[in-house]
Design a protein around this motif. Structure first.
Motif, PDB file in Angstrom:
ATOM      1  N   ALA A   1       0.891  -1.269  -0.275  1.00  0.00           N
ATOM      2  CA  ALA A   1      -0.187   0.075   0.064  1.00  0.00           C
ATOM      3  C   ALA A   1       1.453   1.364   0.044  1.00  0.00           C
ATOM      4  O   ALA A   1       0.787   2.491  -0.731  1.00  0.00           O
ATOM      5  CB  ALA A   1      -1.084  -0.117   1.085  1.00  0.00           C
ATOM      6  N   HIS A   2       2.211   0.704   0.684  1.00  0.00           N
ATOM      7  CA  HIS A   2       2.869   2.274   0.583  1.00  0.00           C
ATOM      8  C   HIS A   2       3.335   1.953  -0.123  1.00  0.00           C
ATOM      9  O   HIS A   2       4.344   3.538  -0.922  1.00  0.00           O
ATOM     10  CB  HIS A   2       3.808   1.841   1.461  1.00  0.00           C
ATOM     11  CG  HIS A   2       5.461   2.773   2.157  1.00  0.00           C
ATOM     12  ND1 HIS A   2       6.326   2.195   1.690  1.00  0.00           N
ATOM     13  CD2 HIS A   2       4.811   3.885   2.702  1.00  0.00           C
ATOM     14  CE1 HIS A   2       7.070   3.571   1.753  1.00  0.00           C
ATOM     15  NE2 HIS A   2       6.246   4.594   2.039  1.00  0.00           N
ATOM     16  N   TYR A   3       3.934   1.504  -1.085  1.00  0.00           N
ATOM     17  CA  TYR A   3       5.254   0.984  -2.179  1.00  0.00           C
ATOM     18  C   TYR A   3       4.049   2.282  -3.252  1.00  0.00           C
ATOM     19  O   TYR A   3       4.073   2.840  -4.429  1.00  0.00           O
ATOM     20  CB  TYR A   3       5.290   0.299  -2.898  1.00  0.00           C
ATOM     21  CG  TYR A   3       6.282  -0.123  -4.606  1.00  0.00           C
ATOM     22  CD1 TYR A   3       7.205   0.751  -4.777  1.00  0.00           C
ATOM     23  CD2 TYR A   3       5.440  -0.700  -5.108  1.00  0.00           C
ATOM     24  CE1 TYR A   3       8.581   0.671  -5.201  1.00  0.00           C
ATOM     25  CE2 TYR A   3       6.137  -0.825  -6.302  1.00  0.00           C
ATOM     26  CZ  TYR A   3       7.226  -0.184  -6.172  1.00  0.00           C
ATOM     27  OH  TYR A   3       8.262  -0.144  -7.465  1.00  0.00           O
TER      28      TYR A   3
ATOM     29  N   GLY B   1      16.551  11.384  -4.988  1.00  0.00           N
ATOM     30  CA  GLY B   1      17.420  10.047  -5.702  1.00  0.00           C
ATOM     31  C   GLY B   1      17.539   8.760  -4.515  1.00  0.00           C
ATOM     32  O   GLY B   1      19.447   8.506  -5.330  1.00  0.00           O
ATOM     33  N   THR B   2      17.088   8.811  -4.600  1.00  0.00           N
ATOM     34  CA  THR B   2      17.774   7.800  -3.999  1.00  0.00           C
ATOM     35  C   THR B   2      16.482   5.745  -4.569  1.00  0.00           C
ATOM     36  O   THR B   2      15.968   6.273  -5.137  1.00  0.00           O
ATOM     37  CB  THR B   2      16.650   6.898  -2.550  1.00  0.00           C
ATOM     38  OG1 THR B   2      15.397   7.248  -2.410  1.00  0.00           O
ATOM     39  CG2 THR B   2      17.300   8.331  -0.857  1.00  0.00           C
ATOM     40  N   ASN B   3      17.391   5.279  -4.167  1.00  0.00           N
ATOM     41  CA  ASN B   3      16.770   4.004  -4.657  1.00  0.00           C
ATOM     42  C   ASN B   3      15.727   2.913  -4.254  1.00  0.00           C
ATOM     43  O   ASN B   3      15.199   2.034  -4.459  1.00  0.00           O
ATOM     44  CB  ASN B   3      18.030   2.390  -4.404  1.00  0.00           C
ATOM     45  CG  ASN B   3      18.707   2.957  -2.795  1.00  0.00           C
ATOM     46  OD1 ASN B   3      17.651   3.523  -2.053  1.00  0.00           O
ATOM     47  ND2 ASN B   3      18.927   1.553  -2.720  1.00  0.00           N
TER      48      ASN B   3
ATOM     49  N   LYS C   1      13.974  -0.404  -6.145  1.00  0.00           N
ATOM     50  CA  LYS C   1      14.537  -1.120  -6.199  1.00  0.00           C
ATOM     51  C   LYS C   1      14.922  -1.644  -4.719  1.00  0.00           C
ATOM     52  O   LYS C   1      14.737  -2.769  -4.501  1.00  0.00           O
ATOM     53  CB  LYS C   1      16.100  -1.404  -6.351  1.00  0.00           C
ATOM     54  CG  LYS C   1      16.781  -0.567  -7.455  1.00  0.00           C
ATOM     55  CD  LYS C   1      17.923  -1.964  -8.522  1.00  0.00           C
ATOM     56  CE  LYS C   1      18.252  -2.108  -9.628  1.00  0.00           C
ATOM     57  NZ  LYS C   1      18.620  -0.582 -10.436  1.00  0.00           N
ATOM     58  N   TYR C   2      14.460  -1.199  -3.355  1.00  0.00           N
ATOM     59  CA  TYR C   2      14.353  -1.391  -2.385  1.00  0.00           C
ATOM     60  C   TYR C   2      13.199  -1.596  -1.698  1.00  0.00           C
ATOM     61  O   TYR C   2      12.935  -2.747  -1.116  1.00  0.00           O
ATOM     62  CB  TYR C   2      15.426  -0.007  -1.338  1.00  0.00           C
ATOM     63  CG  TYR C   2      15.120  -0.057  -0.482  1.00  0.00           C
ATOM     64  CD1 TYR C   2      15.621  -1.070   0.710  1.00  0.00           C
ATOM     65  CD2 TYR C   2      14.549   0.817   0.665  1.00  0.00           C
ATOM     66  CE1 TYR C   2      15.752  -1.548   2.287  1.00  0.00           C
ATOM     67  CE2 TYR C   2      13.984   0.752   1.736  1.00  0.00           C
ATOM     68  CZ  TYR C   2      14.804  -0.610   2.818  1.00  0.00           C
ATOM     69  OH  TYR C   2      14.605  -0.293   3.728  1.00  0.00           O
ATOM     70  N   LEU C   3      11.872  -1.029  -1.845  1.00  0.00           N
ATOM     71  CA  LEU C   3      11.010  -0.805  -1.142  1.00  0.00           C
ATOM     72  C   LEU C   3      10.274  -2.154  -1.748  1.00  0.00           C
ATOM     73  O   LEU C   3       9.357  -2.951  -0.579  1.00  0.00           O
ATOM     74  CB  LEU C   3       9.703   0.585  -2.107  1.00  0.00           C
ATOM     75  CG  LEU C   3      10.274   1.683  -0.594  1.00  0.00           C
ATOM     76  CD1 LEU C   3       9.162   2.420  -1.169  1.00  0.00           C
ATOM     77  CD2 LEU C   3      10.368   1.834   0.693  1.00  0.00           C
TER      78      LEU C   3
HETATM   79  C1  HEM Z   1       2.590  10.199  -0.524  1.00  0.00           C
HETATM   80  C2  HEM Z   1       3.058   9.006   0.420  1.00  0.00           C
HETATM   81  C3  HEM Z   1       3.947   8.199   0.865  1.00  0.00           C
HETATM   82  C4  HEM Z   1       5.443   8.928  -0.527  1.00  0.00           C
HETATM   83  C5  HEM Z   1       5.482   8.965  -1.973  1.00  0.00           C
HETATM   84  C6  HEM Z   1       6.478   7.613   0.250  1.00  0.00           C
HETATM   85  C7  HEM Z   1       7.508   7.294   0.125  1.00  0.00           C
HETATM   86  C8  HEM Z   1       8.707   6.997   0.476  1.00  0.00           C
HETATM   87  C9  HEM Z   1       9.919   6.136  -0.025  1.00  0.00           C
HETATM   88  C10 HEM Z   1      10.956   6.948  -1.633  1.00  0.00           C
HETATM   89  C11 HEM Z   1      10.687   5.376   1.021  1.00  0.00           C
HETATM   90  C12 HEM Z   1      12.070   4.799   0.680  1.00  0.00           C
HETATM   91  C13 HEM Z   1      12.891   5.467   1.568  1.00  0.00           C
HETATM   92  C14 HEM Z   1      13.763   6.818   0.644  1.00  0.00           C
HETATM   93  O1  HEM Z   1      14.346   6.334  -0.291  1.00  0.00           O
HETATM   94  O2  HEM Z   1      13.591   8.144   1.228  1.00  0.00           O
HETATM   95  C15 HEM Z   1       9.410   5.642   1.913  1.00  0.00           C
HETATM   96  C16 HEM Z   1       9.837   5.027   3.265  1.00  0.00           C
HETATM   97  C17 HEM Z   1       9.510   4.292   3.996  1.00  0.00           C
HETATM   98  N1  HEM Z   1       8.428   5.934   4.331  1.00  0.00           N
HETATM   99 FE1  HEM Z   1       7.318   6.767   3.361  1.00  0.00          FE
HETATM  100  N2  HEM Z   1       6.204   7.361   2.006  1.00  0.00           N
HETATM  101  C18 HEM Z   1       5.298   7.827   1.907  1.00  0.00           C
HETATM  102  C19 HEM Z   1       4.393   7.550   3.106  1.00  0.00           C
HETATM  103  C20 HEM Z   1       4.234   6.694   4.581  1.00  0.00           C
HETATM  104  C21 HEM Z   1       3.803   7.212   4.865  1.00  0.00           C
HETATM  105  C22 HEM Z   1       1.714   7.714   4.846  1.00  0.00           C
HETATM  106  C23 HEM Z   1       4.535   6.465   5.933  1.00  0.00           C
HETATM  107  C24 HEM Z   1       3.816   6.430   7.400  1.00  0.00           C
HETATM  108  C25 HEM Z   1       4.154   6.009   8.440  1.00  0.00           C
HETATM  109  C26 HEM Z   1       5.411   6.018   5.697  1.00  0.00           C
HETATM  110  C27 HEM Z   1       6.419   5.320   6.237  1.00  0.00           C
HETATM  111  C28 HEM Z   1       7.991   5.397   5.570  1.00  0.00           C
HETATM  112  C29 HEM Z   1       8.559   3.792   6.178  1.00  0.00           C
HETATM  113  C30 HEM Z   1       8.401   3.077   7.123  1.00  0.00           C
HETATM  114  C31 HEM Z   1       9.820   3.558   5.124  1.00  0.00           C
HETATM  115  C32 HEM Z   1      10.893   2.691   5.290  1.00  0.00           C
HETATM  116  C33 HEM Z   1       9.667   1.234   4.368  1.00  0.00           C
HETATM  117  C34 HEM Z   1      11.531   0.109   4.429  1.00  0.00           C
HETATM  118  O3  HEM Z   1      11.848   0.322   4.925  1.00  0.00           O
HETATM  119  O4  HEM Z   1      10.865  -0.341   3.848  1.00  0.00           O
HETATM  120  N3  HEM Z   1       5.607   6.713   4.264  1.00  0.00           N
HETATM  121  N4  HEM Z   1       8.712   6.331   1.727  1.00  0.00           N
END
Ligand code: HEM
Length: 324
Positions: free
Chosen positions: A257-259, A278-280, A283-285
């Motif tokens: 859902a997050h992806y 500019g992160t990966n 490939k990671y999520l």
């Molecule tokens: C428009 C909404 C969102 C976008 C575009 C987004 C984008 C991203 C991206 C690109 C990453 C990868 C790390 C990085 O490159 O910075 C990430 C990681 C993460 N985000 Fe979001 N995010 C969103 C919403 C949320 C929400 C609502 C939460 C709730 C707390 C959240 C929690 C996390 C967590 C826990 C990770 C780490 C996941 C892992 O290590 O497997 N994100 N997010």
């Protein structure tokens, strides 16, 4: 006051005992009670404080949606940790208690997964891509509660990145395994492979706490607690199903859902590189790449092989077609 009322006298006696046992005076407490204000909803729930915590950094209205949905998620994470902590501090856990706690956590994650549309469909993409620039280098990646939930849920080995897992066993040294914790594979710059500043800050702030929790959870995580149940309870299909659901919610459904959010807002977009630093992430999520599984013992080899597949491809294709 009706001094004939036995119920009232009984409670006064109980109160008197409570206070005299600790060397205190009931009469002065009752005097205090007489002057105390009535409780109301807004003070009890700390409504004013709660509603003062949404502080956008730009004037884009949708930034409030972004902030509040993150806060809602953090509250659900806090509820999850609250249940997990109770599970691990209680002695002689039986099947009923175990089921009720894991069942609660499953409901929290179901609510989070099903509500993710608040993000996916709830913000104007242009607004997001612009206000996101103001929030750099912050990322949900830095959510400490998310990582604590994982550390408390499984043997630490299962959190070692997929490519290094085979080098360790469940008895390996936590500190050594921590060097290869799965999240180090994320928040790296696509072009250079270097740690993003997002990661540098995250590690500086939390590494000590994570290591401490990892050590405390050895022999005391949710898998260990499950294994401490009687043989009969461990084989109880209801318990196995609840554990499997937990694994799927935390490691497939929520991440997908997050992806989906990340794909919707960041893919095929000229600002994509800038907006994520500019992160990966692509490939990671996706769960099928990470293969994070809390309870591999409960899944078949085929199920492990197929972990997280299917859904991701359809979402990416669906979105790429729309933007072509
Ligand atoms: C428009 C909404 C969102 C976008 C575009 C987004 C984008 C991203 C991206 C690109 C990453 C990868 C790390 C990085 O490159 O910075 C990430 C990681 C993460 N985000 Fe979001 N995010 C969103 C919403 C949320 C929400 C609502 C939460 C709730 C707390 C959240 C929690 C996390 C967590 C826990 C990770 C780490 C996941 C892992 O290590 O497997 N994100 N997010």
């Amino acid at each position: 006051m009706d001094l004939e009322n036995q119920e009232l006298l009984d409670i006064l006696k109980k109160l008197d005992k409570k206070y005299t046992d600790t060397g205190q005076d009931l009469t002065s407490y009752l005097e205090g009670l007489y002057h105390a204000k009535y409780l109301n909803y807004w003070d009890y729930i700390a409504q004013e404080t709660l509603l003062s915590l949404q502080r956008p950094r730009t004037n884009f209205p949708d930034e409030k949606v972004f902030i509040m949905y993150h806060q809602i998620t953090e509250l659900y994470f806090k509820l999850t940790l609250h249940e997990l902590k109770q599970l691990r501090s209680k002695e002689n856990i039986d099947a009923k208690y175990f089921l009720s706690k894991v069942g609660r956590v499953n409901r929290y994650f179901e609510a989070l997964t099903s509500s993710f549309g608040v993000m996916v469909d709830g913000m104007e993409r242009e607004q997001f891509l612009t206000f996101r620039l103001t929030l750099q280098p912050a990322s949900g990646f830095q959510s400490s509660q998310y990582r604590l939930i994982e550390i408390m849920s499984t043997n630490f080995l299962n959190l070692v990145s997929k490519d290094h897992r085979a080098n360790y066993s469940s008895n390996s040294d936590i500190q050594e395994m921590f060097e290869f914790i799965y999240w180090k594979e994320g928040a790296n710059h696509t072009l250079t492979g270097k740690k993003a500043f997002t990661m540098v800050q995250f590690e500086e702030k939390y590494n000590t706490d994570f290591l401490q929790m990892a050590k405390e959870s050895q022999g005391n995580n949710i898998w260990d607690i499950y294994k401490s149940l009687s043989e009969e309870d461990q084989n109880n299909p209801e318990i196995i199903e609840e554990m499997k659901w937990y694994d799927v919610h935390v490691n497939v459904n929520w991440p997908l859902a997050h992806y989906r959010s990340a794909v919707k807002y960041l893919i095929a977009e000229p600002h994509a590189i800038a907006a994520t630093g500019g992160t990966n992430w692509r490939k990671y999520l996706p769960p099928r790449f990470q293969k994070r599984i809390f309870y591999p013992e409960l899944w078949s080899a085929q199920e492990i092989e197929d972990w997280g597949k299917g859904w991701v491809d359809s979402v990416v294709q669906e979105h790429t077609v729309k933007n072509d």
